[in-house]
Design an enzyme around this catalytic site. Sequence first.
Site, PDB file in Angstrom:
ATOM      1  CB  CYS A   4       2.579  21.061  10.903  1.00 46.92           C
ATOM      2  SG  CYS A   4       1.844  21.030  12.531  1.00 46.92           S
ATOM      3  CG  ASN A  38       3.376  17.986  14.874  1.00 45.61           C
ATOM      4  OD1 ASN A  38       3.938  16.933  15.116  1.00 45.61           O
ATOM      5  ND2 ASN A  38       2.199  18.026  14.286  1.00 45.61           N
ATOM      6  CE1 TYR A  73      -1.282   7.793   4.668  1.00 42.58           C
ATOM      7  CE2 TYR A  73      -1.880   9.617   6.113  1.00 42.58           C
ATOM      8  CZ  TYR A  73      -1.640   9.116   4.844  1.00 42.58           C
ATOM      9  OH  TYR A  73      -1.753   9.928   3.760  1.00 42.58           O
TER      10      TYR A  73
END
Length: 485
Positions: free
Chosen positions: A16, A117, A257
Amino acid sequence: MLTTHPFDDDKLREECGVFGIHGADSAAAVAALGLHALQHRGQEAAGITAFDGRDFHTHRAMGHVAGNFDRDDIIRQLSGAAAIGHVRYSTTGETALRNVQPLFAELATGGFAIAHNGNISNAMALRKQLVRRGAIFQSTSDTEVIIHLVATSSYRTLLDRFIDALKQVEGAYSLIVLTAEGMIGCRDPLGIRPLVIGRLNDAYIFASETVALDVVGAKFVRTVEPGELVIVRDGELISHHPFASHPARPCIFEYVYFSRPDSIVDGTSVYSVRKAIGAELARENPVDADLVIPVPDSGTPAAIGYAQESGIPFELGIIRSHYVGRTFIQPSDKVRHLGVKLKHNANRALINGKRVVLIDDSIVRGTTSLKIVQMMRDAGAAEVHMRIASPPTSHSCFYGVDTPERAKLLAAQMTVGQMANFINADSLAFLTIDGLYRALGEARRTDACPQYCDACFTGDYPTTLTDFDENSLEDQFSLLAERVV
């Protein structure tokens, strides 16, 4: 549902992204733009809660931000000068509207909206305790545990109740909370998940990444420190540090990433780090080849760094379609397989007869690498060498990343040589853990006190994992299938 990455089924997925703004006209409209910039962090659902000084207004929906917050009537319903928003992925569990954030509850202190998150690694244990005390849960989200802990705290003020709740949880969190009193942004004591502060005219912003500030035209102010609570009230920032100080352990995979390459994390350009990772990879794992080819799009910056360091030409040997989400034709296995070419296609005229080096950010299950290597061979590549811009992903993440259980991680089951045979590559090599740290400006990993959370590579988890006792992992993953972040 559209996906950012065509081979999304074989990527570690950040679950998220969060965004909050306090003190701006049409705050929800700004929040929608900010969430759009964070769409890569979660593409399954999106939500915004706004406060107009008297009432809270919420709109939550499955799907992308653009498909749910691009209508004037929805934005008008979300009136007010303060708003928080959330984009999410689920774990292996239920994908349902009741789990879409922000979550909202009417507490004794008033309305309380929260966007999270991360992952609370003792959420199941806390949930059991709360249920025994009479709590009634409306979702299967670990985030709701925080709401119940705040609601049942014996402290008087909302801030003290919130701090009391956070002192009972373990794991990783970046939280944005919206109440009638103001907005709170905070990070867990180790700073595993990211959160930054921005300024847009007289308004303050919290966001998972600096790119969200760029998109809405805000200026970067600073990073929320690990263990810090920052309150926005009456146009002022108030900082609290209620937790004992610990050496920070931010997630290293943000650089590999998760974050967009145009973001700045802790003062460092993600794009520059990824190029440096590629250069380290070339120094550690050279190979005689004709072309360096990135696996789009996540392998591109590292491939540029690899090509520059090795002197081998960088070329776009794989062309990605930007107009295809999930394969839409699936009447048979044969046609389903052909659907892969709708997403990625080899540049045959470039590849035929060449020795190629493929650069990707990671290998999870190995299914993507297998398909990409075969694509190169079908296009006539003389040799296919795979280079991975991170160490082998051999352990599950319990801090807010949708990672398969360890039994499905290729690096946990095979040696590098066996993995090379599995994906049918002429050679396969990974960046070392010290090489990754060097790319981040460190001399090496300090094993006694690592500078980052790198548990997915090393198994060195920086917190206790109450819900994930190794003796009952099978049961815990079964429980995981019933909850989402």
